[in-house]
Design a protein around this motif. Sequence first.
Motif: not given
Length: 470
Positions: A260-276
């Motif tokens: 019943g509470k807020k779980w996480v204050n900051y969500w930080i996400h990393g982008e993908f590494l792509l191949m050709d």
Amino acid sequence: MKMKLFNTATRTKELFHSINDNKVGMYCCGPTVYNYAHIGNLRTYIFEDLLRRALELDGYEINHVMNVTDVGHLTGDGDDGEDKMVKSSREKKMSVWDIADFYTKAFFHDTQRLNIKYPSIACKATDHIQEMIDLVTRLEEKGYTYTAGGNVYFDISKFPAYGKMALLDRQELMAGARILVDENKKNPNDFVLWFTNSKFENQAMVWDSPWGKGYPGWHLECSAMSMKYLGETFDIHCGGIDHIPVHHTNEIAQSEAATGKKWVNYWIHGEFLLMDTGKMSKSKGSFITLQTLVDEGYDPMDYRFFCLSGHYRSQLMFKRESLDAARNARLKLVKKVKEFSKGEPSTSLGTEAARLLEDFNNAIFDDLNIPKALASLWAVVKSDTISDGEKIKAIFEMDKILGLNLESILDEKDEIIDNDLAAEIQKLVDQRIEAKRAKDYAEADRIRSILLEQGVVLKDTPEGTVWEKV
RNA sequence: GGCGCCGUGGCCAAGUGGUAAGGCAGAGGCCUGCAAAGCCUUUAUUCAGCGGUUCAAAUCCGCUCGGCGCCUCCA
């Protein structure tokens, strides 16, 4: 306290405030240990390492928790999926426990080679089955679950905020995109909390539970373990961007429904590494591991430096050409550092060095702008007015974030060559010096090419001829 | 079809209203008997294109073209 971070929950850059003074609770989604981590996975762990180091620089004490997923990760998000651990175990003819152990070790070997700091707590899902069962029980008591076909599901219709972070309410699914919807589900986004209905025989990983013998749903472990080690509300949760729509969305739903509470204050996400060719995918089988690069002659630090060339929220295209560029730049840096460290390091910084270090830090604090920070690093390297001692001090300070291991590289002994061989080489070098003195350049060049064949490169510096092994 | 992102010199990349950081590669020079290494200098009147807003735009708005990711396990 000046760290600014892009919070996926608000889609804005926010000034970071911790819940408890200078303490930060940070949970990072860890590896699934049914196979090797590939360099795309590793990019995310490098980003998280940079984040951790930046927060430490900002004066925080980090409680860094990382899970090791050794059960419950299915090949599909429904009743039809097979546990990847079990699948891998069958294919490789090893027990699931041995598989988990083997790939966990391989994973941390990779992170260690990349100079990624070890988490404060690395926890295995299979060691926290009871916590997961407790969480499902809480959800059940609050009426967020239903049972169908023997499995316990989370009912998203009871949680109105479902998908808020991922903006799922603004999306429409492409018709037919969702292959095989689990028929037991009331809503396609409902997800399994506890499976008892495994269709796969000899499922090795099963535990007793109030709902029968079975195993936990994948998302459960992160909620259960993060709350155990960091509390019901904590500061930061990070992971790859691909986790936003399903994994993290479901984690939020089950965690916040339970407490019943807020779980996480900051969500930080990393982008993908792509191949050709597009993105790299672990489940598709063909991917590049760190060891692949090492076998090709790259240093793991070359890959780390390569990752530093792009911002963590931008896709990064992996090409050998780019990795070569990173290697050249890193080698140049190492060479410079060795040169600067011949004298005594300074104990303090002059105004210019201090200013550049501040520029560096400000770039870091601005949502981890490493590419920008790197410009300050090169400015220090190239400066005409900063003394070598100050340069070393400033560069080592910067390397606390970059993690290129520059200080320990200095301690590395040059390749040990046995004395006989060294004497042999020196003898030829002396002969060549003699030939040069006699202006017998044909002879001098002949000796030089003999040595080159043995992998010895000569450099005629103003201080005399030196040689090195390549 | 929906959601999100991106398009900056040969390559990578920062810059989100005040007139283009940095790295790699290349070129020229210094040094050298020649090399190697090192050092120095140099490379975008221009930010995919077209319109618009503004005293001022790579940065804001619109459209067009091109690319990517997600919507399915996935870092």
